[in-house]
Design an enzyme around this catalytic site. Structure first.
Site, PDB file in Angstrom:
ATOM      1  N   SER A 142     -10.290  -4.422  -7.280  1.00 31.62           N
ATOM      2  CA  SER A 142      -9.982  -5.047  -5.983  1.00 31.62           C
ATOM      3  C   SER A 142     -10.944  -6.213  -5.779  1.00 31.62           C
ATOM      4  O   SER A 142     -11.950  -6.333  -6.497  1.00 31.62           O
ATOM      5  CB  SER A 142     -10.177  -3.993  -4.895  1.00 31.62           C
ATOM      6  OG  SER A 142     -10.309  -4.570  -3.618  1.00 31.62           O
ATOM      7  N   TYR A 155     -14.366   2.513  -0.029  1.00 35.87           N
ATOM      8  CA  TYR A 155     -13.423   1.756  -0.868  1.00 35.87           C
ATOM      9  C   TYR A 155     -14.200   0.783  -1.762  1.00 35.87           C
ATOM     10  O   TYR A 155     -13.958   0.696  -2.971  1.00 35.87           O
ATOM     11  CB  TYR A 155     -12.433   1.011   0.033  1.00 35.87           C
ATOM     12  CG  TYR A 155     -11.298   0.343  -0.706  1.00 35.87           C
ATOM     13  CD1 TYR A 155     -10.176   1.060  -1.095  1.00 35.87           C
ATOM     14  CD2 TYR A 155     -11.344  -1.011  -1.029  1.00 35.87           C
ATOM     15  CE1 TYR A 155      -9.123   0.446  -1.774  1.00 35.87           C
ATOM     16  CE2 TYR A 155     -10.311  -1.635  -1.702  1.00 35.87           C
ATOM     17  CZ  TYR A 155      -9.200  -0.906  -2.068  1.00 35.87           C
ATOM     18  OH  TYR A 155      -8.169  -1.517  -2.748  1.00 35.87           O
TER      19      TYR A 155
HETATM   20  P1  NDP Z   1       0.348   1.601  -2.098  1.00 35.97           P
HETATM   21  O1  NDP Z   1      -0.143   2.402  -0.953  1.00 35.97           O
HETATM   22  O2  NDP Z   1       1.625   0.843  -1.978  1.00 35.97           O
HETATM   23  O3  NDP Z   1       0.417   2.482  -3.407  1.00 35.97           O
HETATM   24  C1  NDP Z   1      -0.541   3.459  -3.692  1.00 35.97           C
HETATM   25  C2  NDP Z   1       0.007   4.293  -4.816  1.00 35.97           C
HETATM   26  O4  NDP Z   1      -0.950   5.281  -5.189  1.00 35.97           O
HETATM   27  C3  NDP Z   1       1.277   5.019  -4.421  1.00 35.97           C
HETATM   28  O5  NDP Z   1       2.185   4.906  -5.490  1.00 35.97           O
HETATM   29  C4  NDP Z   1       0.829   6.462  -4.220  1.00 35.97           C
HETATM   30  O6  NDP Z   1       1.903   7.328  -4.543  1.00 35.97           O
HETATM   31  C5  NDP Z   1      -0.322   6.548  -5.236  1.00 35.97           C
HETATM   32  N1  NDP Z   1      -1.310   7.562  -4.870  1.00 35.97           N
HETATM   33  C6  NDP Z   1      -2.160   7.566  -3.824  1.00 35.97           C
HETATM   34  N2  NDP Z   1      -2.905   8.681  -3.820  1.00 35.97           N
HETATM   35  C7  NDP Z   1      -2.516   9.409  -4.898  1.00 35.97           C
HETATM   36  C8  NDP Z   1      -2.888  10.672  -5.419  1.00 35.97           C
HETATM   37  N3  NDP Z   1      -3.833  11.430  -4.837  1.00 35.97           N
HETATM   38  N4  NDP Z   1      -2.285  11.113  -6.552  1.00 35.97           N
HETATM   39  C9  NDP Z   1      -1.324  10.371  -7.154  1.00 35.97           C
HETATM   40  N5  NDP Z   1      -0.929   9.160  -6.703  1.00 35.97           N
HETATM   41  C10 NDP Z   1      -1.510   8.697  -5.581  1.00 35.97           C
HETATM   42  O7  NDP Z   1      -0.860   0.604  -2.407  1.00 35.97           O
HETATM   43  P2  NDP Z   1      -1.010  -0.680  -3.346  1.00 35.97           P
HETATM   44  O8  NDP Z   1       0.147  -0.840  -4.233  1.00 35.97           O
HETATM   45  O9  NDP Z   1      -1.436  -1.771  -2.466  1.00 35.97           O
HETATM   46  O10 NDP Z   1      -2.292  -0.231  -4.176  1.00 35.97           O
HETATM   47  C11 NDP Z   1      -2.259   0.123  -5.546  1.00 35.97           C
HETATM   48  C12 NDP Z   1      -3.649  -0.082  -6.109  1.00 35.97           C
HETATM   49  O11 NDP Z   1      -4.022  -1.447  -5.986  1.00 35.97           O
HETATM   50  C13 NDP Z   1      -4.723   0.727  -5.373  1.00 35.97           C
HETATM   51  O12 NDP Z   1      -5.667   1.189  -6.318  1.00 35.97           O
HETATM   52  C14 NDP Z   1      -5.347  -0.313  -4.450  1.00 35.97           C
HETATM   53  O13 NDP Z   1      -6.659   0.012  -4.123  1.00 35.97           O
HETATM   54  C15 NDP Z   1      -5.268  -1.541  -5.326  1.00 35.97           C
HETATM   55  N6  NDP Z   1      -5.344  -2.807  -4.621  1.00 35.97           N
HETATM   56  C16 NDP Z   1      -4.419  -3.187  -3.697  1.00 35.97           C
HETATM   57  C17 NDP Z   1      -4.520  -4.417  -3.098  1.00 35.97           C
HETATM   58  C18 NDP Z   1      -3.525  -4.945  -2.120  1.00 35.97           C
HETATM   59  O14 NDP Z   1      -3.744  -6.020  -1.557  1.00 35.97           O
HETATM   60  N7  NDP Z   1      -2.420  -4.278  -1.898  1.00 35.97           N
HETATM   61  C19 NDP Z   1      -5.627  -5.344  -3.395  1.00 35.97           C
HETATM   62  C20 NDP Z   1      -6.540  -4.826  -4.364  1.00 35.97           C
HETATM   63  C21 NDP Z   1      -6.397  -3.607  -4.954  1.00 35.97           C
HETATM   64  P3  NDP Z   1       2.167   8.752  -3.785  1.00 35.97           P
HETATM   65  O15 NDP Z   1       1.832   8.532  -2.340  1.00 35.97           O
HETATM   66  O16 NDP Z   1       3.605   9.053  -4.055  1.00 35.97           O
HETATM   67  O17 NDP Z   1       1.239   9.707  -4.464  1.00 35.97           O
END
Ligand code: NDP
Length: 252
Positions: A142, A155
């Site tokens: 990130s 985070y």
């Molecule tokens: P979303 O909330 O859209 O997606 C998060 C994903 O993680 C979902 O698919 C969720 O699926 C999965 N997830 C969360 N907790 C668990 C768990 N305990 N076990 C299995 N799966 C899990 O977020 P983003 O797409 O924005 O984020 C994806 C990654 O990118 C993260 O690591 C985030 O920190 C990082 N990121 C995002 C940014 C942004 O601007 N959006 C910027 C920088 C980094 P489910 O709930 O079905 O388990």
């Protein structure tokens, strides 16, 4: 050089947001995709999306916070595909609070989901990658891997730690032809950041003003770097942390 035909990619959190954008990119390059997340309805929809691109895809339910669940996920992937060539540690979450208000349980939840999970998944795939003689691990960091945030102590710690974990695994496993790199997305339009924008109504405009490209990123903006880091094109790149941020981290 960028061809992923015959490769199997396991994408945690691949059922939406950045994970789905990456899964689509890997699928278009020919990889077989395993979508691993908790919400089975969302995962089934993602699998349909990927199959519509012509890819072989299936879903595995996992809670990346839970060690036995991670082991089951890897076992299911190996039973189904026989190999794991690419691991994308993308599952992540956030709790926005200043440090003085953050509970220990909340701190642990963020660290477990964003950092410890990457260690568990990487450790789990290692013997399979070693057996096949190569592997690619892509950790999703990130801007908080670089910068601080007043409401993001856990985070930021998790994402900073993920870059250091990336370097340690890269150094340890280079000899096994396993490359481990991190991608540092800028501000991308997903459920995660929609929630953040609801909690902080000024965030949307502040990010627009601070991002040289003048826009929020789209989930498909992460596809190219993922294909590059998953393919033979990056075989001599390991331990790197690559921003994909429209210039956000380059601005002083
Ligand atoms: P979303 O909330 O859209 O997606 C998060 C994903 O993680 C979902 O698919 C969720 O699926 C999965 N997830 C969360 N907790 C668990 C768990 N305990 N076990 C299995 N799966 C899990 O977020 P983003 O797409 O924005 O984020 C994806 C990654 O990118 C993260 O690591 C985030 O920190 C990082 N990121 C995002 C940014 C942004 O601007 N959006 C910027 C920088 C980094 P489910 O709930 O079905 O388990």
């Amino acid at each position: 050089m960028f061809d992923l035909k015959g490769k199997t990619a396991l994408v945690t959190g691949g059922n939406g947001g950045i994970g789905l954008g990456i899964a689509r990119g890997l699928a278009r390059a020919g990889a077989h995709i395993i979508v691993a997340a908790r919400n089975e309805e969302k995962s089934a929809a993602a699998v349909e999306d990927l199959r519509a691109l012509g890819a072989e895809a299936f879903a595995v339910r996992v809670d990346v916070n839970d060690e036995p669940s991670v082991e089951d996920m890897i076992g299911a992937a190996i039973r189904q595909c026989g190999r794991i060539d690419i691991l994308v540690n993308n599952a992540g979450m956030n709790i926005r609070k200043p440090a003085q208000d953050l509970l220990l349980a909340e701190w642990r939840q963020v660290l477990d989901t964003n950092l410890t999970s990457a260690f568990l998944c990487a450790r789990g795939v290692y013997p399979h990658m070693k057996r096949t003689g190569s592997g690619k691990i892509i950790n999703i960091g990130s801007m908080l891997s670089i910068f601080g945030g007043s409401h993001l102590p856990a985070y930021g710690a998790s994402k900073g730690g993920l870059v250091q974990l990336t370097k340690s695994l890269a150094v340890a496993w280079a000899i096994d032809h396993i490359q481990v790199n991190a991608v540092l997305p800028g501000w991308i339009d997903t459920d995660l950041t929609r929630l953040a924008r609801r909690k902080d109504p000024t965030l949307h405009e502040r990010i627009l003003a601070r991002t040289p490209a003048g826009k929020w990123g789209d989930i498909d903006d992460l596809a190219g770097v993922a294909v590059f880091l998953a393919s033979a094109a990056s075989d001599f790149i390991t331990g790197a942390a690559i921003p994909v941020d429209g210039g956000y981290s380059a601005l002083g």
